[in-house]
Each structure stands twice: as C-alpha cells, then as structure tokens.
Design a protein around this motif. Structure first.
Motif, PDB file in Angstrom:
ATOM      1  N   ASN A  47       0.820  -1.216   0.000  1.00  0.00           N
ATOM      2  CA  ASN A  47       0.000   0.000   0.000  1.00  0.00           C
ATOM      3  C   ASN A  47       0.853   1.266   0.000  1.00  0.00           C
ATOM      4  O   ASN A  47       0.320   2.368   0.117  1.00  0.00           O
ATOM      5  N   GLY A  48       2.163   1.115  -0.097  1.00  0.00           N
ATOM      6  CA  GLY A  48       3.045   2.279  -0.153  1.00  0.00           C
ATOM      7  C   GLY A  48       3.453   2.826   1.203  1.00  0.00           C
ATOM      8  O   GLY A  48       4.094   3.874   1.282  1.00  0.00           O
ATOM      9  N   GLU A  49       3.114   2.119   2.276  1.00  0.00           N
ATOM     10  CA  GLU A  49       3.483   2.575   3.623  1.00  0.00           C
ATOM     11  C   GLU A  49       4.707   1.784   4.097  1.00  0.00           C
ATOM     12  O   GLU A  49       4.662   1.059   5.090  1.00  0.00           O
ATOM     13  N   GLN A  50       5.814   1.974   3.367  1.00  0.00           N
ATOM     14  CA  GLN A  50       7.002   1.149   3.627  1.00  0.00           C
ATOM     15  C   GLN A  50       7.607   1.383   5.011  1.00  0.00           C
ATOM     16  O   GLN A  50       8.033   0.437   5.679  1.00  0.00           O
ATOM     17  N   ASP A  51       7.658   2.641   5.439  1.00  0.00           N
ATOM     18  CA  ASP A  51       8.266   2.936   6.741  1.00  0.00           C
ATOM     19  C   ASP A  51       7.459   2.306   7.884  1.00  0.00           C
ATOM     20  O   ASP A  51       8.037   1.803   8.861  1.00  0.00           O
ATOM     21  N   ASP A  52       6.139   2.341   7.758  1.00  0.00           N
ATOM     22  CA  ASP A  52       5.299   1.702   8.781  1.00  0.00           C
ATOM     23  C   ASP A  52       5.511   0.187   8.794  1.00  0.00           C
ATOM     24  O   ASP A  52       5.515  -0.448   9.857  1.00  0.00           O
ATOM     25  N   ALA A  53       5.694  -0.387   7.597  1.00  0.00           N
ATOM     26  CA  ALA A  53       5.954  -1.824   7.510  1.00  0.00           C
ATOM     27  C   ALA A  53       7.253  -2.182   8.237  1.00  0.00           C
ATOM     28  O   ALA A  53       7.344  -3.193   8.929  1.00  0.00           O
ATOM     29  N   MET A  54       8.265  -1.314   8.095  1.00  0.00           N
ATOM     30  CA  MET A  54       9.558  -1.592   8.726  1.00  0.00           C
ATOM     31  C   MET A  54       9.516  -1.403  10.248  1.00  0.00           C
ATOM     32  O   MET A  54      10.311  -2.004  10.967  1.00  0.00           O
ATOM     33  N   LYS A  55       8.608  -0.590  10.743  1.00  0.00           N
ATOM     34  CA  LYS A  55       8.435  -0.479  12.190  1.00  0.00           C
ATOM     35  C   LYS A  55       7.944  -1.808  12.760  1.00  0.00           C
ATOM     36  O   LYS A  55       8.379  -2.248  13.830  1.00  0.00           O
ATOM     37  N   ILE A  56       7.041  -2.447  12.029  1.00  0.00           N
ATOM     38  CA  ILE A  56       6.572  -3.776  12.447  1.00  0.00           C
ATOM     39  C   ILE A  56       7.727  -4.765  12.390  1.00  0.00           C
ATOM     40  O   ILE A  56       7.906  -5.597  13.295  1.00  0.00           O
ATOM     41  N   TYR A  57       8.542  -4.675  11.331  1.00  0.00           N
ATOM     42  CA  TYR A  57       9.720  -5.552  11.194  1.00  0.00           C
ATOM     43  C   TYR A  57      10.645  -5.387  12.402  1.00  0.00           C
ATOM     44  O   TYR A  57      11.077  -6.370  13.003  1.00  0.00           O
ATOM     45  N   ASP A  58      10.965  -4.144  12.750  1.00  0.00           N
ATOM     46  CA  ASP A  58      11.891  -3.886  13.860  1.00  0.00           C
ATOM     47  C   ASP A  58      11.356  -4.437  15.179  1.00  0.00           C
ATOM     48  O   ASP A  58      12.124  -4.942  16.015  1.00  0.00           O
ATOM     49  N   ASP A  59      10.047  -4.333  15.367  1.00  0.00           N
ATOM     50  CA  ASP A  59       9.452  -4.807  16.635  1.00  0.00           C
ATOM     51  C   ASP A  59       9.380  -6.329  16.708  1.00  0.00           C
ATOM     52  O   ASP A  59       9.624  -6.922  17.767  1.00  0.00           O
ATOM     53  N   GLN A  60       9.045  -6.974  15.593  1.00  0.00           N
ATOM     54  CA  GLN A  60       8.709  -8.397  15.623  1.00  0.00           C
ATOM     55  C   GLN A  60       9.858  -9.328  15.243  1.00  0.00           C
ATOM     56  O   GLN A  60       9.928 -10.449  15.736  1.00  0.00           O
ATOM     57  N   PHE A  61      10.755  -8.877  14.363  1.00  0.00           N
ATOM     58  CA  PHE A  61      11.780  -9.792  13.845  1.00  0.00           C
ATOM     59  C   PHE A  61      12.639 -10.426  14.945  1.00  0.00           C
ATOM     60  O   PHE A  61      12.924 -11.636  14.880  1.00  0.00           O
ATOM     61  N   PRO A  62      13.070  -9.665  15.976  1.00  0.00           N
ATOM     62  CA  PRO A  62      13.903 -10.292  17.018  1.00  0.00           C
ATOM     63  C   PRO A  62      13.181 -11.391  17.797  1.00  0.00           C
ATOM     64  O   PRO A  62      13.827 -12.231  18.434  1.00  0.00           O
ATOM     65  N   LEU A  63      11.856 -11.416  17.743  1.00  0.00           N
ATOM     66  CA  LEU A  63      11.087 -12.382  18.521  1.00  0.00           C
ATOM     67  C   LEU A  63      10.791 -13.670  17.762  1.00  0.00           C
ATOM     68  O   LEU A  63      10.329 -14.651  18.352  1.00  0.00           O
ATOM     69  N   ILE A  64      11.045 -13.666  16.445  1.00  0.00           N
ATOM     70  CA  ILE A  64      10.631 -14.788  15.599  1.00  0.00           C
ATOM     71  C   ILE A  64      11.584 -15.971  15.749  1.00  0.00           C
ATOM     72  O   ILE A  64      12.802 -15.808  15.701  1.00  0.00           O
ATOM     73  N   LYS A  65      11.018 -17.147  15.892  1.00  0.00           N
ATOM     74  CA  LYS A  65      11.809 -18.383  15.972  1.00  0.00           C
ATOM     75  C   LYS A  65      11.614 -19.257  14.728  1.00  0.00           C
ATOM     76  O   LYS A  65      12.514 -20.005  14.354  1.00  0.00           O
ATOM     77  N   ASP A  66      10.458 -19.181  14.108  1.00  0.00           N
ATOM     78  CA  ASP A  66      10.186 -19.979  12.917  1.00  0.00           C
ATOM     79  C   ASP A  66      11.030 -19.467  11.741  1.00  0.00           C
ATOM     80  O   ASP A  66      10.981 -18.299  11.375  1.00  0.00           O
ATOM     81  N   GLU A  67      11.816 -20.366  11.142  1.00  0.00           N
ATOM     82  CA  GLU A  67      12.787 -19.968  10.118  1.00  0.00           C
ATOM     83  C   GLU A  67      12.104 -19.419   8.868  1.00  0.00           C
ATOM     84  O   GLU A  67      12.541 -18.413   8.291  1.00  0.00           O
ATOM     85  N   MET A  68      11.035 -20.040   8.421  1.00  0.00           N
ATOM     86  CA  MET A  68      10.376 -19.593   7.208  1.00  0.00           C
ATOM     87  C   MET A  68       9.680 -18.255   7.402  1.00  0.00           C
ATOM     88  O   MET A  68       9.611 -17.441   6.484  1.00  0.00           O
ATOM     89  N   LEU A  69       9.162 -18.013   8.597  1.00  0.00           N
ATOM     90  CA  LEU A  69       8.562 -16.707   8.861  1.00  0.00           C
ATOM     91  C   LEU A  69       9.648 -15.627   8.892  1.00  0.00           C
ATOM     92  O   LEU A  69       9.442 -14.496   8.445  1.00  0.00           O
TER      93      LEU A  69
END
Length: 617
Positions: A82-104
């Motif tokens: 939807n063109g909201e790339q910076d907002d998408a990356m805020k979600i990435y920064d918050d969630q990526f360190p918590l992910i354990k599933d390799e494919m996710l």
C-alpha cells in the motif's frame, strides 16, 4: 528505476510463496475469517484494511495464539503493498527479534529486502537476498530459491551489473531444474533472453526468447503470458536491430496481444512503449506517436513517474518528426521538469542514506583498513613502487606532452594574423590532432604495457585484490585516454556516431552515460565537427572525473539547420563563476564561440547542464 515494477512483482510474489503455508496454521475460525477478509480487502485496494488486520492481531494476542507474529507479517506486507514502507519496517523492527520460525523469518527478511529496493538502497537489498539464499540453500528449498535468485538478479540489473544479473538468472534456472514447480519457467527463460540483450549478445538473446515461447504452458496463467510477452518483445528487438522491421513489428504485436487483457498493468504499457520505439526506428513516426500516446496514458493511470518521464521524451521526438511542434515542446518540457524533480528526490534520499550510514561504518572502515594494511604490507611495498613509477611516468607524459603542445600552439598563434581566424583554427586543430596521435601511441605502447605486467604479477597474489583493482582501473583509464586522444577523420566519420561511440566507451555500471538523438547523422563542416566533438568530450570527461554523478545524459538533436547537444549530470555541481575565470573552461567557451557556436552552462547542487548550439549551414 526502470525495473521498479518487475522488482515489486517478484518481491511480492516471493512474500506470498514464503508465507502461504502459515495461513494454514491459523486454527481459530474467527481469526482466520478476519485474515481472509483483510487479505481480500488488500487485494482489492479497499479502505480500512489495516483495521481488519489489527482486529485479527488483537484477537490473536488476547487468545495467546502462537501464530500472532504471522498476523503481524501479513499486516506489514499489506502496508508494503500500500506504499506505507516505513510503517511496515516499524513492524519488522518490533517483531523480527522475537521470531523463531525460520520460514517466517525469511518472509520478514524478504519484506526488508523489498523495502531496501524501493528506497533505492540496492547494496543493502542484495545483501538481504543473499542472506535469504544461504538459508534456503541449506534447506535445499529449490522452489523458493528460484524466486530468491530471480529477485537478486533483478537487483543487479537495476544497478546495471548485467553480468551478475545473468549469473543469478542462471542460478534460478539451475534451481528450476531441481524443482517440481515450473510456474516461473517461461518468465525466467524470457528474463535470460533479456539479460543477454543487455549484454549485447543478440544471438543468445534470440535463442532464449524462442525457447521461452516454445515452452508448453497453461494459457490461463498470467505469469506465463507475461513471460511470453517479454520473449516476443526480445525477438522484436532482435529483428529491429537487424533492420527487419516487418518481423519486428509482427513480434511487437504478439507481445501486446499476449497480455492485452491486462487493462491496468505496467506490462501492457511497457509492450506498447517498445512497439512505439520500433515504429520510430522504422521512421514511421505517426504510428510511433500513436502507440507512445497509448503507453503514456496507461503510465499516467498507474502513476509510474519514471516511465512517464521516459515516454514523454520519445513522444516529444515523435511529435517533432510529424511536425506537431507545439505538442513536441509540451511533452519535452514536461519531461525536463519531471527529470529535475526526480534528481532532487534522489539527492534527498542519498543525503539521508549517507547520514544514517556514516556513524555505523566509520569505525568498521578504519578497522578494516588497518587489518588490510598489516596483511599486505610487504606486498604493497613492491607493487606500489611499480604502480607509482607507472603513474608517475603517465603523469609526466600527459602533462609534459600537453605542456609542449600548448607551447607549440602559442608559438603558432603569435605568427598568424588576427583576421585569419578560420585558417588559425584549422592549423591549430591539425597540430593538436597530430600531437594527440603521438601521445596516444606512447601511452598505449609504453606505460599501458608496463602496467599490464604489474597487473599480471598482482593477479598471482590472492591477497592483493585492492591493489589489483587499482591497477586495473589505471590500465583502463590509460586505454581510455589513448582512445580519446586519437584523431578522428570527420570526412569519413559522422559526428552523431562518434559522440555515441565515445559515450558508450566511457559508460560504466556505476556511472552510465545515456546517449539519445533524433537523427543518425548530421552533415557538418569537418573542422566544426572536430571542435564540437572535443568540446563535448571535455564536458563529459569533466562530469566523469569531478561530478560524482550517478548518471550522465547526452542528447544530440537536429532541427532544421540547428544542431544542439545537451549534457546533463546528477552530480554535485560546481561554482560556475569561479570556473569561468579558469583557463580550462574559458578556453573551451572561446574555442566553441570561434565557430559561431553558442554555449550555456547551468550548475547547482542538483547537477550540471551544458547546452551547446551550432548552426549546420
């Protein structure tokens, strides 16, 4: 930017491929219904999709479902689309360190690579996709490697590294042979054809395009049809280059017809644009104008500014050929305005990138340089002696030769009368060209040969990559200098071809020089042609050496009895008033004005534009 939507298509396809299995993990019927509703909302570009995704996330967190991070991922993916790339990356920064599933993790990393690409941070995008490739290679997950390699190849293409582009396309093709999923086979083979076309290997391009068309496919599959359309387009380009225009137009028609059902897609607009270019090369300017107008309308609907900018230029040229001068002027002025705006946006992005990178890279760079210094200390001593001697001799030869050349010219000037300016110009040029030939021969046979020997010695030492690159660059520069100094017989050569050849020779992956012209040749007095060429050459070389430009554009236009050359770069610019006081720039201006040429220079922090005008009669 020309590959922007190809990149976006495959990145988003990649995201879907990597994440589709996670939807099966959503077991709660209420949450599953919300996600499906939100996905449908996103695909149809409706409003308030975020709220539906967020509602699913809130419900998942409330019920402590283990797949909540996947729900965050689909929200981030929606924002990216939807063109909201910076907002998408805020979600990435918050969630990526918590992910354990390799494919996710891979799905999130893919979005991150997508983000870097859209922000024109190509190196970071490539690095991210290569990190994903390592994980997939360890898993031997060939289905996903196909798309990953495809993405990586597209990134290399966007920075004009066509060798790497083709290398990763073939990696994708090898992965395809090990996979049972042949969904992207036609698109991949067509892309290889396009890769060979970029490398100017036209026969291989033709072979792979014909192979793409021969692959049995599901005719209802949109991706297959887009691949076939591209293959037809490559064949059209092949035959157009061989001046077989009837075949070229036939294949262009097939390219358009293959995807004609796509009413609002960049692929159909691209196909129309390429068809228009073939009509232009055939000198059927009316048909070119008609097809170009259709392409422009579609690009405007899709709001594809880079494509609009490019199409306006060629539409303006076609209108000029059909005598619609007012329309031509309108299109060309809009082209210039959009191009200037694009350069300003790019400069802002570059400044922000450099500011963000500086602190992180400063210490790492210092440490790396110190380690490199220690590792190569003994090797450097001998190599730098050889390289320094070579560069020193090169400098002495060039500056000594030009000093002698300047002295000779000054002596000649004092012996000639002021009223004999025409004869003066001719004599000076003849002497200069002879001197250039002598210098070129000495550079090529002497210093260049010595540096080849140094280069070969370095190649035998695997720890000397940095120095090897230095010597390679030096050797290439010497060859370029020698080439530039060689005299040109304008009784046999045409100014358009000579300027184009010079641009092609100086163009590099990191600093492409784009040459455009509305004519193939111009009848010009040979002495005037020589002066014009040397002036153009000087300004292009100045841009290469001093502007730090990412791209240089050279446009040669002929309208009735007026020839114009416009040289533009997107570099740092220079102080025009200060430079005008220097002998270099003032000498160029004086020399061009002696043949009754007009010159206008505009330089700012957004770049430099040089406009040359010369009457041909």
């Amino acid at each position: 930017m020309k590959h922007y939507f190809t990149i976006l298509l495959f990145l988003l396809l990649n995201s879907v491929v990597f994440s589709q299995n996670n939807l099966e993990d959503v077991t709660d019927p209420e949450i599953l219904e919300l996600v499906k509703k939100a996905n449908e909302c996103s695909q149809n570009r409706l409003d308030n999709c975020d709220k539906i995704y967020q509602e699913a996330i809130n419900l998942g967190e409330k019920k402590k479902e283990p797949y909540v991070q996947y729900l965050y991922y689909v929200l981030a993916r929606h924002k990216m689309q939807n063109g909201e790339q910076d907002d998408a990356m805020k979600i990435y920064d918050d969630q990526f360190p918590l992910i354990k599933d390799e494919m996710l993790k891979i799905s999130f990393m893919n979005l991150r690579g997508n983000y870097f690409s859209l922000k024109n941070q190509k190196d970071e995008a490539i690095e991210m996709f290569l990190d994903i490739a390592k994980i997939l290679e360890n898993r031997k997950d060939y289905d996903k490697l196909i798309v990953n390699y495809f993405n990586t190849a597209t990134q290399f293409s966007s920075i004009y590294n066509f060798e790497k582009h083709l290398e990763y396309l073939f990696k994708a093709y090898e992965a395809l042979q090990k996979s049972s999923d042949k969904t992207l086979e036609v698109s991949l083979v067509a892309a290889i054809a396009e890769g060979y076309m970029s490398l100017k290997d036209f026969e291989e391009s033709k072979n792979w395009a014909e192979k793409a068309i021969s692959i049995p496919t599901d005719e209802k599959d949109i991706q297959n049809k887009k691949g076939r359309s591209k293959a037809y387009s490559m064949l059209a380009e092949y035959y157009a280059r061989n001046n077989e225009f009837e075949k070229a137009i036939d294949y262009s028609d097939k390219s358009v017809q293959e995807i004609a059902f796509l009413k609002s897609d960049s692929s159909i607009a691209d196909a129309l644009f390429k068809k228009a270019l073939i009509f232009y090369r055939k000198e059927d300017y009316k048909s070119s104008k008609d097809e170009m107008s259709k392409a422009l309308e579609m690009f405007r609907t899709l709001n594809l500014t880079p494509k609009i900018t490019q199409t306006l230029l060629f539409l303006g040229l076609a209108c000029d050929k059909t005598g619609d001068y007012k329309e031509a002027t309108t299109h060309l002025l809009e082209h210039i305005r959009l191009k200037d705006n694009s350069r300003l946006d790019q400069n802002i992005v570059i400044v922000n990138e450099l500011t963000a990178k500086y602190e992180n890279e400063k210490k790492e760079k210092q440490i790396a340089e110190q380690e490199l210094e220690i590792q190569k200390k003994n090797n450097q001593r001998n190599i730098f002696i050889g390289t320094s001697v070579g560069l020193g001799l090169l400098a002495l030869l060039i500056f000594g030769g030009f000093y002698q050349n300047k002295k000779i010219n000054q002596q000649r000037i004092t012996t000639l009368k002021a009223e004999q300016e025409a004869a003066l110009l001719k004599s000076l040029m003849l002497g200069e060209e002879k001197e250039r030939k002598r210098l070129a021969q000495e550079l090529h046979d002497g210093i260049a040969s010595n540096l080849v020997a140094v280069k070969l010695q370095i190649e035998n030492n695997s720890d000397s990559d940095k120095l090897l690159n230095l010597v390679r660059d030096t050797h290439r520069e010497i060859r370029q200098v020698a080439h530039n100094l060689m005299p040109i017989d304008f009784e046999k050569e045409n100014i358009v071809k000579v300027v184009k050849t010079f641009c092609d020779d100086c163009s590099t992956e990191k600093q492409p020089i784009i040459f455009q012209s509305n004519v193939e040749q111009v009848n010009l007095n040979k002495d005037h042609a020589m002066v014009l060429y040397r002036v153009v050459q000087e300004f292009i070389q100045n841009a290469i050496k001093h502007s730090n430009a990412k791209q240089i554009d050279v446009m040669l236009m002929k309208n009735e009895d007026v020839l114009t050359v416009n040289i533009e770069d997107d570099g740092v610019g220079f102080n025009l008033e200060a430079e005008k006081k220097s002998k270099g720039l003032s000498g160029i201006i004086e020399r061009f004005e002696k043949i009754n040429g007009q010159i206008n220079i505009d330089s700012s922090q957004r770049g430099t534009s040089v406009f040359l005008l010369l009457k041909t009669v």
